[in-house]
Design a protein around this motif. Sequence first.
Motif, PDB file in Angstrom:
ATOM      1  N   SER A  43       0.825  -1.198   0.000  1.00 19.30           N
ATOM      2  CA  SER A  43       0.000   0.000   0.000  1.00 19.30           C
ATOM      3  C   SER A  43       0.864   1.254   0.000  1.00 19.30           C
ATOM      4  CB  SER A  43      -0.921  -0.021   1.224  1.00 19.30           C
ATOM      5  OG  SER A  43      -1.683   1.151   1.285  1.00 19.30           O
ATOM      6  N   PHE A  44       1.891   1.276   0.849  1.00 19.31           N
ATOM      7  CA  PHE A  44       2.757   2.455   0.937  1.00 19.31           C
ATOM      8  C   PHE A  44       3.494   2.693  -0.380  1.00 19.31           C
ATOM      9  CE2 PHE A  44       6.728   4.643   2.046  1.00 19.31           C
ATOM     10  CZ  PHE A  44       6.179   5.798   2.589  1.00 19.31           C
ATOM     11  N   GLU A  45       3.969   1.633  -1.012  1.00 16.42           N
ATOM     12  CA  GLU A  45       4.662   1.780  -2.297  1.00 16.42           C
ATOM     13  C   GLU A  45       3.721   2.351  -3.356  1.00 16.42           C
ATOM     14  OE1 GLU A  45       7.798  -1.873  -1.550  1.00 16.42           O
ATOM     15  OE2 GLU A  45       5.957  -2.233  -2.686  1.00 16.42           O
ATOM     16  N   ASN A  46       2.467   1.942  -3.335  1.00 12.11           N
ATOM     17  CA  ASN A  46       1.488   2.490  -4.279  1.00 12.11           C
ATOM     18  C   ASN A  46       1.217   3.962  -4.009  1.00 12.11           C
ATOM     19  OD1 ASN A  46       0.485   0.632  -6.353  1.00 12.11           O
ATOM     20  ND2 ASN A  46       0.101  -0.693  -4.605  1.00 12.11           N
ATOM     21  N   VAL A  47       1.149   4.347  -2.742  1.00  8.01           N
ATOM     22  CA  VAL A  47       0.971   5.762  -2.403  1.00  8.01           C
ATOM     23  C   VAL A  47       2.174   6.570  -2.882  1.00  8.01           C
ATOM     24  CG1 VAL A  47       0.827   7.396  -0.482  1.00  8.01           C
ATOM     25  CG2 VAL A  47      -0.604   5.362  -0.474  1.00  8.01           C
ATOM     26  N   GLN A  48       3.371   6.023  -2.712  1.00 17.03           N
ATOM     27  CA  GLN A  48       4.565   6.716  -3.208  1.00 17.03           C
ATOM     28  C   GLN A  48       4.515   6.876  -4.726  1.00 17.03           C
ATOM     29  OE1 GLN A  48       7.705   4.269  -1.400  1.00 17.03           O
ATOM     30  NE2 GLN A  48       8.415   6.132  -0.386  1.00 17.03           N
ATOM     31  N   LEU A  49       4.122   5.823  -5.430  1.00 17.40           N
ATOM     32  CA  LEU A  49       4.021   5.910  -6.890  1.00 17.40           C
ATOM     33  C   LEU A  49       3.001   6.963  -7.305  1.00 17.40           C
ATOM     34  CD1 LEU A  49       4.217   2.123  -7.817  1.00 17.40           C
ATOM     35  CD2 LEU A  49       5.898   3.889  -8.404  1.00 17.40           C
ATOM     36  N   MET A  50       1.858   7.027  -6.621  1.00 12.56           N
ATOM     37  CA  MET A  50       0.856   8.048  -6.929  1.00 12.56           C
ATOM     38  C   MET A  50       1.403   9.442  -6.637  1.00 12.56           C
ATOM     39  SD  MET A  50      -2.923   6.536  -5.948  1.00 12.56           S
ATOM     40  CE  MET A  50      -2.660   6.674  -4.208  1.00 12.56           C
ATOM     41  N   SER A  51       2.096   9.588  -5.525  1.00 15.62           N
ATOM     42  CA  SER A  51       2.682  10.886  -5.165  1.00 15.62           C
ATOM     43  C   SER A  51       3.708  11.346  -6.193  1.00 15.62           C
ATOM     44  CB  SER A  51       3.348  10.806  -3.792  1.00 15.62           C
ATOM     45  OG  SER A  51       2.399  10.541  -2.801  1.00 15.62           O
ATOM     46  N   ASP A  52       4.388  10.394  -6.818  1.00 12.30           N
ATOM     47  CA  ASP A  52       5.382  10.705  -7.853  1.00 12.30           C
ATOM     48  C   ASP A  52       4.759  10.762  -9.252  1.00 12.30           C
ATOM     49  OD1 ASP A  52       7.317  10.740  -5.879  1.00 12.30           O
ATOM     50  OD2 ASP A  52       7.988   8.679  -6.269  1.00 12.30           O
ATOM     51  N   TYR A  53       3.421  10.726  -9.306  1.00 10.43           N
ATOM     52  CA  TYR A  53       2.665  10.786 -10.564  1.00 10.43           C
ATOM     53  C   TYR A  53       3.016   9.627 -11.503  1.00 10.43           C
ATOM     54  CZ  TYR A  53       1.648  15.395  -8.756  1.00 10.43           C
ATOM     55  OH  TYR A  53       1.254  16.425  -7.945  1.00 10.43           O
ATOM     56  N   GLN A  54       3.334   8.495 -10.941  1.00 13.56           N
ATOM     57  CA  GLN A  54       3.635   7.289 -11.709  1.00 13.56           C
ATOM     58  C   GLN A  54       2.379   6.406 -11.734  1.00 13.56           C
ATOM     59  OE1 GLN A  54       6.582   6.611 -13.255  1.00 13.56           O
ATOM     60  NE2 GLN A  54       7.268   8.649 -12.645  1.00 13.56           N
ATOM     61  N   ILE A  55       1.298   6.957 -12.269  1.00 12.64           N
ATOM     62  CA  ILE A  55      -0.008   6.302 -12.225  1.00 12.64           C
ATOM     63  C   ILE A  55      -0.002   4.979 -12.995  1.00 12.64           C
ATOM     64  CG2 ILE A  55      -2.479   6.548 -12.714  1.00 12.64           C
ATOM     65  CD1 ILE A  55      -1.305   8.420 -10.491  1.00 12.64           C
ATOM     66  N   PHE A  56       0.583   4.969 -14.187  1.00 12.11           N
ATOM     67  CA  PHE A  56       0.624   3.732 -14.960  1.00 12.11           C
ATOM     68  C   PHE A  56       1.398   2.650 -14.210  1.00 12.11           C
ATOM     69  CE2 PHE A  56       2.680   0.878 -18.024  1.00 12.11           C
ATOM     70  CZ  PHE A  56       1.560   0.344 -18.625  1.00 12.11           C
ATOM     71  N   THR A  57       2.530   3.016 -13.637  1.00 13.15           N
ATOM     72  CA  THR A  57       3.337   2.053 -12.869  1.00 13.15           C
ATOM     73  C   THR A  57       2.559   1.550 -11.659  1.00 13.15           C
ATOM     74  OG1 THR A  57       5.352   3.177 -13.575  1.00 13.15           O
ATOM     75  CG2 THR A  57       5.539   1.700 -11.686  1.00 13.15           C
ATOM     76  N   MET A  58       1.841   2.447 -10.989  1.00 11.90           N
ATOM     77  CA  MET A  58       1.038   2.064  -9.826  1.00 11.90           C
ATOM     78  C   MET A  58      -0.062   1.087 -10.227  1.00 11.90           C
ATOM     79  SD  MET A  58      -2.093   2.665  -8.025  1.00 11.90           S
ATOM     80  CE  MET A  58      -2.737   4.055  -8.903  1.00 11.90           C
ATOM     81  N   LEU A  59      -0.754   1.367 -11.336  1.00 10.85           N
ATOM     82  CA  LEU A  59      -1.812   0.472 -11.795  1.00 10.85           C
ATOM     83  C   LEU A  59      -1.250  -0.882 -12.220  1.00 10.85           C
ATOM     84  CD1 LEU A  59      -4.032   2.968 -13.820  1.00 10.85           C
ATOM     85  CD2 LEU A  59      -4.603   1.840 -11.655  1.00 10.85           C
ATOM     86  N   LEU A  60      -0.137  -0.852 -12.925  1.00 13.73           N
ATOM     87  CA  LEU A  60       0.511  -2.094 -13.348  1.00 13.73           C
ATOM     88  C   LEU A  60       0.931  -2.924 -12.134  1.00 13.73           C
ATOM     89  CD1 LEU A  60       1.555  -3.722 -15.800  1.00 13.73           C
ATOM     90  CD2 LEU A  60       3.722  -2.489 -15.526  1.00 13.73           C
ATOM     91  N   TYR A  61       1.527  -2.265 -11.149  1.00 13.60           N
ATOM     92  CA  TYR A  61       1.964  -2.937  -9.925  1.00 13.60           C
ATOM     93  C   TYR A  61       0.769  -3.522  -9.167  1.00 13.60           C
ATOM     94  CZ  TYR A  61       4.215  -3.397  -5.302  1.00 13.60           C
ATOM     95  OH  TYR A  61       4.693  -3.852  -4.100  1.00 13.60           O
ATOM     96  N   THR A  62      -0.283  -2.734  -9.011  1.00 15.07           N
ATOM     97  CA  THR A  62      -1.459  -3.179  -8.259  1.00 15.07           C
ATOM     98  C   THR A  62      -2.172  -4.334  -8.965  1.00 15.07           C
ATOM     99  OG1 THR A  62      -1.781  -0.988  -7.322  1.00 15.07           O
ATOM    100  CG2 THR A  62      -3.678  -2.456  -7.308  1.00 15.07           C
ATOM    101  N   LEU A  63      -2.529  -4.116 -10.214  1.00 14.82           N
ATOM    102  CA  LEU A  63      -3.263  -5.148 -10.945  1.00 14.82           C
ATOM    103  C   LEU A  63      -2.400  -6.388 -11.177  1.00 14.82           C
ATOM    104  CD1 LEU A  63      -5.159  -2.866 -13.491  1.00 14.82           C
ATOM    105  CD2 LEU A  63      -6.032  -3.896 -11.373  1.00 14.82           C
ATOM    106  N   GLY A  64      -1.127  -6.167 -11.479  1.00 11.28           N
ATOM    107  CA  GLY A  64      -0.215  -7.292 -11.672  1.00 11.28           C
ATOM    108  C   GLY A  64      -0.039  -8.104 -10.403  1.00 11.28           C
ATOM    109  N   SER A  65       0.091  -7.418  -9.267  1.00 13.07           N
ATOM    110  CA  SER A  65       0.250  -8.114  -7.990  1.00 13.07           C
ATOM    111  C   SER A  65      -0.982  -8.940  -7.654  1.00 13.07           C
ATOM    112  CB  SER A  65       0.510  -7.112  -6.854  1.00 13.07           C
ATOM    113  OG  SER A  65       1.737  -6.462  -7.040  1.00 13.07           O
ATOM    114  N   LEU A  66      -2.162  -8.353  -7.857  1.00  9.02           N
ATOM    115  CA  LEU A  66      -3.395  -9.083  -7.559  1.00  9.02           C
ATOM    116  C   LEU A  66      -3.579 -10.272  -8.501  1.00  9.02           C
ATOM    117  CD1 LEU A  66      -5.844  -6.122  -6.847  1.00  9.02           C
ATOM    118  CD2 LEU A  66      -4.908  -7.748  -5.186  1.00  9.02           C
ATOM    119  N   ALA A  67      -3.488 -10.017  -9.793  1.00 12.57           N
ATOM    120  CA  ALA A  67      -3.727 -11.085 -10.772  1.00 12.57           C
ATOM    121  C   ALA A  67      -2.679 -12.196 -10.646  1.00 12.57           C
ATOM    122  CB  ALA A  67      -3.726 -10.513 -12.189  1.00 12.57           C
TER     123      ALA A  67
END
Length: 124
Positions: free
Chosen positions: A84-108
């Motif tokens: 969760s914290f890593e995703n918040v950091q990615l969002m804070s750094d405006y790395q939205i695509f990376t955050m989505l890839l990380y989140t969806l990839g991790s879940l799937a």
Amino acid sequence: MWVLLIIFFGGGLGSLFRFIVNRWMTGLITSAFPYGTFMVNITGCFLIGFLVFYTEKFGASSLNWRLFLVTGFCGGYTTFSSFSFENVQLMSDYQIFTMLLYTLGSLALGFIATYGGILAARNL
């Protein structure tokens, strides 16, 4: 070597607390919903956010405490807090695509890997 011991003891305490909270919640609420794990993940997310921000106020002098509490305790308590914290950091750094890839990839991939592990164990 000292750093490894700090993380080791923090992780052990985090794991112990995860067990205690999970058992406590399971004793309070009987349901198919995994309230124990849910509670651990949510409280772990709050805790890692609080501890990272709080220890940053003290700079280098808090490094051992940060290793013990954030890396060790939170890591042993739940890895979901780190996720969760890593995703918040990615969002804070405006790395939205990376955050989505990380989140969806991790879940799937996490679900697929878990199911793959079950299938592998069944076929032994």
